[in-house]
Design an enzyme around this catalytic site. Structure first.
Site, PDB file in Angstrom:
ATOM      1  N   HIS A 239       2.420  12.535  22.032  1.00 18.60           N
ATOM      2  CA  HIS A 239       1.561  12.763  23.186  1.00 18.60           C
ATOM      3  C   HIS A 239       1.145  11.430  23.802  1.00 18.60           C
ATOM      4  O   HIS A 239       1.126  10.398  23.117  1.00 18.60           O
ATOM      5  CB  HIS A 239       0.310  13.541  22.776  1.00 18.60           C
ATOM      6  CG  HIS A 239       0.590  14.895  22.196  1.00 18.60           C
ATOM      7  ND1 HIS A 239       1.291  15.861  22.875  1.00 18.60           N
ATOM      8  CD2 HIS A 239       0.254  15.435  20.983  1.00 18.60           C
ATOM      9  CE1 HIS A 239       1.377  16.949  22.116  1.00 18.60           C
ATOM     10  NE2 HIS A 239       0.761  16.713  20.973  1.00 18.60           N
ATOM     11  N   GLU A 290      17.567  16.281  26.632  1.00 21.34           N
ATOM     12  CA  GLU A 290      17.709  17.742  26.733  1.00 21.34           C
ATOM     13  C   GLU A 290      19.166  18.189  26.661  1.00 21.34           C
ATOM     14  O   GLU A 290      19.453  19.325  26.278  1.00 21.34           O
ATOM     15  CB  GLU A 290      17.078  18.226  28.042  1.00 21.34           C
ATOM     16  CG  GLU A 290      15.558  18.119  28.044  1.00 21.34           C
ATOM     17  CD  GLU A 290      14.956  18.432  29.395  1.00 21.34           C
ATOM     18  OE1 GLU A 290      14.319  19.501  29.516  1.00 21.34           O
ATOM     19  OE2 GLU A 290      15.128  17.621  30.320  1.00 21.34           O
ATOM     20  N   SER A 321      -1.672  15.246  15.744  1.00 22.28           N
ATOM     21  CA  SER A 321      -2.571  15.396  14.595  1.00 22.28           C
ATOM     22  C   SER A 321      -1.958  16.276  13.522  1.00 22.28           C
ATOM     23  O   SER A 321      -2.324  16.184  12.353  1.00 22.28           O
ATOM     24  CB  SER A 321      -3.918  15.977  15.048  1.00 22.28           C
ATOM     25  OG  SER A 321      -3.739  17.263  15.612  1.00 22.28           O
ATOM     26  N   GLU A 326      -1.720  18.842   8.982  1.00 15.39           N
ATOM     27  CA  GLU A 326      -1.025  19.989   8.389  1.00 15.39           C
ATOM     28  C   GLU A 326       0.186  19.586   7.559  1.00 15.39           C
ATOM     29  O   GLU A 326       0.468  20.184   6.511  1.00 15.39           O
ATOM     30  CB  GLU A 326      -0.593  20.980   9.481  1.00 15.39           C
ATOM     31  CG  GLU A 326      -1.710  21.870   9.997  1.00 15.39           C
ATOM     32  CD  GLU A 326      -2.564  21.230  11.064  1.00 15.39           C
ATOM     33  OE1 GLU A 326      -3.464  21.906  11.588  1.00 15.39           O
ATOM     34  OE2 GLU A 326      -2.333  20.046  11.379  1.00 15.39           O
ATOM     35  N   ARG A 439       0.787 -31.632  -1.514  1.00 15.54           N
ATOM     36  CA  ARG A 439       1.563 -30.420  -1.784  1.00 15.54           C
ATOM     37  C   ARG A 439       1.164 -29.313  -0.814  1.00 15.54           C
ATOM     38  O   ARG A 439      -0.016 -29.120  -0.516  1.00 15.54           O
ATOM     39  CB  ARG A 439       1.342 -29.947  -3.224  1.00 15.54           C
ATOM     40  CG  ARG A 439       1.703 -31.000  -4.260  1.00 15.54           C
ATOM     41  CD  ARG A 439       1.597 -30.474  -5.669  1.00 15.54           C
ATOM     42  NE  ARG A 439       0.269 -29.973  -5.955  1.00 15.54           N
ATOM     43  CZ  ARG A 439      -0.014 -29.078  -6.900  1.00 15.54           C
ATOM     44  NH1 ARG A 439       0.950 -28.565  -7.634  1.00 15.54           N
ATOM     45  NH2 ARG A 439      -1.254 -28.688  -7.107  1.00 15.54           N
ATOM     46  N   ASP A 536     -11.574 -29.655  -4.531  1.00 18.34           N
ATOM     47  CA  ASP A 536     -10.562 -29.147  -5.457  1.00 18.34           C
ATOM     48  C   ASP A 536     -11.166 -28.455  -6.679  1.00 18.34           C
ATOM     49  O   ASP A 536     -10.597 -27.496  -7.209  1.00 18.34           O
ATOM     50  CB  ASP A 536      -9.602 -30.261  -5.886  1.00 18.34           C
ATOM     51  CG  ASP A 536     -10.325 -31.504  -6.391  1.00 18.34           C
ATOM     52  OD1 ASP A 536     -11.573 -31.488  -6.512  1.00 18.34           O
ATOM     53  OD2 ASP A 536      -9.651 -32.518  -6.657  1.00 18.34           O
ATOM     54  N   HIS A 588     -20.311 -35.567 -13.580  1.00 24.03           N
ATOM     55  CA  HIS A 588     -21.369 -36.578 -13.514  1.00 24.03           C
ATOM     56  C   HIS A 588     -22.679 -36.074 -14.093  1.00 24.03           C
ATOM     57  O   HIS A 588     -23.761 -36.567 -13.742  1.00 24.03           O
ATOM     58  CB  HIS A 588     -21.517 -37.066 -12.075  1.00 24.03           C
ATOM     59  CG  HIS A 588     -20.243 -37.645 -11.547  1.00 24.03           C
ATOM     60  ND1 HIS A 588     -19.711 -38.833 -12.019  1.00 24.03           N
ATOM     61  CD2 HIS A 588     -19.334 -37.161 -10.648  1.00 24.03           C
ATOM     62  CE1 HIS A 588     -18.567 -39.066 -11.407  1.00 24.03           C
ATOM     63  NE2 HIS A 588     -18.311 -38.066 -10.573  1.00 24.03           N
ATOM     64  N   CYS A 600     -18.626 -43.360 -10.816  1.00 27.39           N
ATOM     65  CA  CYS A 600     -19.648 -43.128  -9.791  1.00 27.39           C
ATOM     66  C   CYS A 600     -20.661 -44.262  -9.723  1.00 27.39           C
ATOM     67  O   CYS A 600     -21.513 -44.293  -8.831  1.00 27.39           O
ATOM     68  CB  CYS A 600     -20.367 -41.812 -10.059  1.00 27.39           C
ATOM     69  SG  CYS A 600     -21.416 -41.831 -11.538  1.00 27.39           S
TER      70      CYS A 600
END
Length: 741
Positions: A239, A290, A321, A326, A439, A536, A588, A600
């Site tokens: 439809h 047809e 539907s 159905e 990567r 990471d 740390h 650090c």
């Protein structure tokens, strides 16, 4: 007192919430209005049920819409053949098959209906579904203070039908819906739960009893010819979608092309009278459907025969539907085309083709579906809808006010199968920026690395960004050949990251020229994809949450034991970033005020004791003092000294190496105990090259030194080979798959 009724009407469900409500004493005058062949198939069982209870109900039938149009089969005749007296026939359709004609048809119906409803004066009007004719019926009845029972409200299909259906529901006073989700939708639309009946689809009452007729082969042959066998033909019914007519025409043409190529006998029904149907018929005729020997084009098939044809078909295709409703009762495979039924609840027999640029995708769907049989689905009913509806009608108190009450409950989403999810693998592009290598990988939803690309990490910012974009473009090209749909890009990098802005704030010493770097903008602009960026260590935690030991665990910590020490914290299923994106800098955590210097600048950090760099430093000291050897064993130390040599020496009995490793494990264990005492996770996952070495001693140190309530915390080693890449991918996959594209 139980009265006689046809055998297929059945009895009311013992669990019906309305069966104990007081029934009406007087005979209820019920007007059923039907607009087309489709809604009559749903209303006819109710009409038969009402007619079988003459002491309780008085039935009036009003026919309007396409029932009375010759081009659509004059389907009012089948109502007369079912021995119903039609009280009024209203010619309400304005021809034109465009948007203006639909509006004019609604207006014409509104002009004619008041006289009919005033003459019939029903207690209640029964309307069905989502047609514009039904909207006119509901509007007229509501304005004339006639109670309305709406059948099949609350459903979702994704087109203008939704707006019409929901508008009718708002006008209706009572609702007989088909599914639990439809019931929830009606409740969410503020409808009074006490006036909603979960009945099931009335057509199921009939089709579940009659679809196994012994003459089904005769029916198949009468419509498709003597040489057609059960399961070796296709039923097609498409439809127009009035909100996107041109797309409807395109999909219809592609469907016909696919059916022509598929070369199976096909029964194709003309589209309904909605705007766009005229153009669709022109497409069908231009392709010679047809006259084609493989096709039988028809305007109408009696519902009982249509049931047999759908039940025994090799496949049903289109956007009716009937396909999503159905056909499921028979397990018939269905291909649903376009957007007209988007949002409908479907069984596993339905395969969706939302859009297509050529007929190849539809042809492939036919290859997948044709000839299959699926388990019968009862999503839309169990065969007892009519007795429930009759009992519901009997419970209506005509003395109660018509005014509604309202509430706002939650609504569930619908999930369905999609052809695109079969033909393409949803994937992410993952980038890992390490100190040595850069990567890139294509990673699919299950966590498999489809293809990986590795290049040395350039030293300058310009060269690094250029290489990232070049590797990503190569991966995007390969993704097309590998049938992977890239949903986005995830980036894992060392340093402190603002994931909200996609910016690297401060880098580690291992990656040069990598501070205050906006990664999201250049990658997103170049690839036209959403981009996520994170540290990471956090990515390793995300990888465990989606693919590893953390899957389904609400609170856990991942500790990376590699060149440095890092990690991530998952708390209440969410990654902890902290106010300045510095959370989970686990390397740390200070475990000694007098400890060795850390990278650090501080002293006594876990990383200064337990990282690969720290162990390498201690191994070199022993080697320089000639204390790394083991008596009687050649350590072969011509290659550079690493942490692996220290571990090997300890395993071979070197007491100096063993003491260093015990101190490193104790420092790591003490740091993890601090984590347990702060965030109290249920699981600790060790990741990285040193994880297997540290697992047992860390578990022992926790059992010896942690508070009693945390002694039982389990420590495991990660099974993931690529945690940084998998974590980068998980940022993409977790976010993008929450939405439907």
């Amino acid at each position: 007192k139980e009265r006689n009724r046809p055998s297929w009407v059945g009895t009311a469900s013992p669990h019906s919430p309305h069966q104990n409500l007081p029934g009406c004493k007087k005979k209820l005058r019920v007007c059923v209005a039907t607009c087309n062949r489709a809604d009559y198939s749903k209303l006819a069982p109710i009409m038969f049920g009402i007619k079988s209870h003459p002491d309780d109900f008085e039935l009036e039938v009003v026919v309007l819409g396409s029932h009375l149009i010759d081009d659509y089969g004059n389907t009012f005749r089948m109502i007369e053949q079912d021995d119903f007296d039609i009280g009024s026939k209203l010619h309400t359709i304005v021809r034109g098959e465009d948007e203006a004609a639909m509006v004019e048809s609604v207006g014409l119906a509104l002009v004619k209906l008041p006289d009919v409803l005033q003459r019939l004066h029903p207690d209640i009007l029964v309307v069905h579904g989502d047609r514009f004719d039904a909207l006119a019926l509901a509007t007229a009845a509501a304005l004339m203070n006639i109670r309305i029972l709406h059948v099949e409200g609350g459903e979702v299909s994704g087109t203008i039908d939704d707006s019409i259906r929901h508008a009718i529901s708002k006008l209706a006073h009572y609702h007989a819906c088909c599914t639990r989700m439809a019931e929830q939708h009606l409740i969410a639309m503020c409808e009074d739960h006490a006036r909603i009946l979960l009945a099931g689809c009335p057509s199921y009452d009939k089709l579940l009893l009659t679809h196994q007729r012994g003459d089904y082969l005769d029916i198949i042959k009468s419509w498709l010819g003597d040489n057609v066998q059960e399961g070796n033909y296709i039923v097609a019914l498409q439809h127009p979608v009035t909100t996107d007519i041109q797309h409807s025409i395109k999909i219809y043409g592609l469907m016909l092309d696919a059916l022509l190529s598929f070369d199976k006998k096909t029964l194709i029904l003309f589209p309904n009278i909605d705007a766009g149907s005229k153009e669709m018929v022109r497409v069908m005729r231009r392709k010679g459907i047809e006259q084609h020997p493989n096709f039988r084009a028809v305007k109408h098939i009696p519902f009982e025969q249509f049931i047999q044809l759908v039940c025994h078909a090799g496949c049903m295709i289109g956007n009716s539907s009937c396909g999503v409703r159905e056909a499921g009762a028979f397990g018939t495979p269905v291909i649903n085309l376009g957007t007209r039924q988007t949002g409908r609840e479907t069984g596993e027999n339905v395969l969706h083709v939302r859009d297509a640029d050529s007929h190849n995708k539809i042809f492939h769907a036919l290859e997948l579906q044709f000839g299959k049989r699926y388990p019968c689905s009862k999503i839309y009913g169990d065969g007892n809808a009519v007795p429930r509806i009759l009992k519901f009608l009997q419970s209506i108190d005509l003395d109660e006010p018509l005014q509604k009450t309202f509430c706002f409950p939650p609504v569930k989403d619908s999930i369905s199968q999609d052809i695109d999810h079969i033909l393409e693998t949803q994937s992410a592009l993952a980038i890992d920026l390490g100190g040595t290598n850069l990567r890139v990988a294509i990673i699919c939803m299950k966590g498999s690395v489809v293809k990986k690309y590795v290049q040395p990490n350039p030293r300058t910012f310009e060269d690094r960004m250029s290489l990232i974009l070049r590797m990503c473009r190569d991966a995007m090209k390969d993704a097309v050949c590998l049938n992977c749909r890239i949903l986005g890009v995830g980036v894992s990098t060392g340093g402190r990251v603002n994931p909200q802005a996609g910016v690297v704030l401060h880098s580690t010493n291992l990656i040069q020229e990598w501070s205050s770097v906006d990664l999201r903008t250049p990658i997103s602009d170049a690839l036209h994809l959403p981009v996520w960026v994170d540290n990471d260590g956090n990515c390793a935690a995300l990888a465990e949450r989606k693919f590893g030991h953390g899957k389904g665990v609400e609170n856990f910590v991942t500790v990376i034991t590699g060149t440095g020490i890092g990690g991530g914290i998952i708390h209440h299923n969410e990654l902890v970033h902290g106010s300045t994106f510095c959370a989970a800098e686990l390397g740390h955590i200070v475990v000694s005020l007098e400890g060795p210097e850390c990278s650090c600048g501080g002293h006594g950090c876990i990383e200064a004791y337990s990282s690969g760099m720290a162990l390498q430093r201690e191994a070199k000291k022993l080697h320089d003092e000639d204390l790394l050897k083991v008596e009687g064993v050649d350590m072969k130390l011509s290659e550079p000294i690493t942490a692996a040599h220290l571990i090997s020496a300890a395993r071979m009995g070197n007491s100096k190496a063993d003491a260093i490793l015990n101190k490193a494990a104790t420092a790591l264990g003490a740091g993890i105990i601090n984590i347990l005492h702060i965030v109290n996770p249920t699981l600790v996952i060790l990741s990285g090259v040193l994880a297997s070495f540290y697992q047992a001693p860390v578990q022992r140190i926790i059992s010896e030194r942690a508070l009693f309530s945390t002694k039982g915390t389990k420590v495991v080693t990660s099974d993931l080979e690529e945690p940084a890449l998998l974590g980068a991918a998980s940022m993409v996959l977790d976010y993008t798959t929450r939405r439907i594209y």
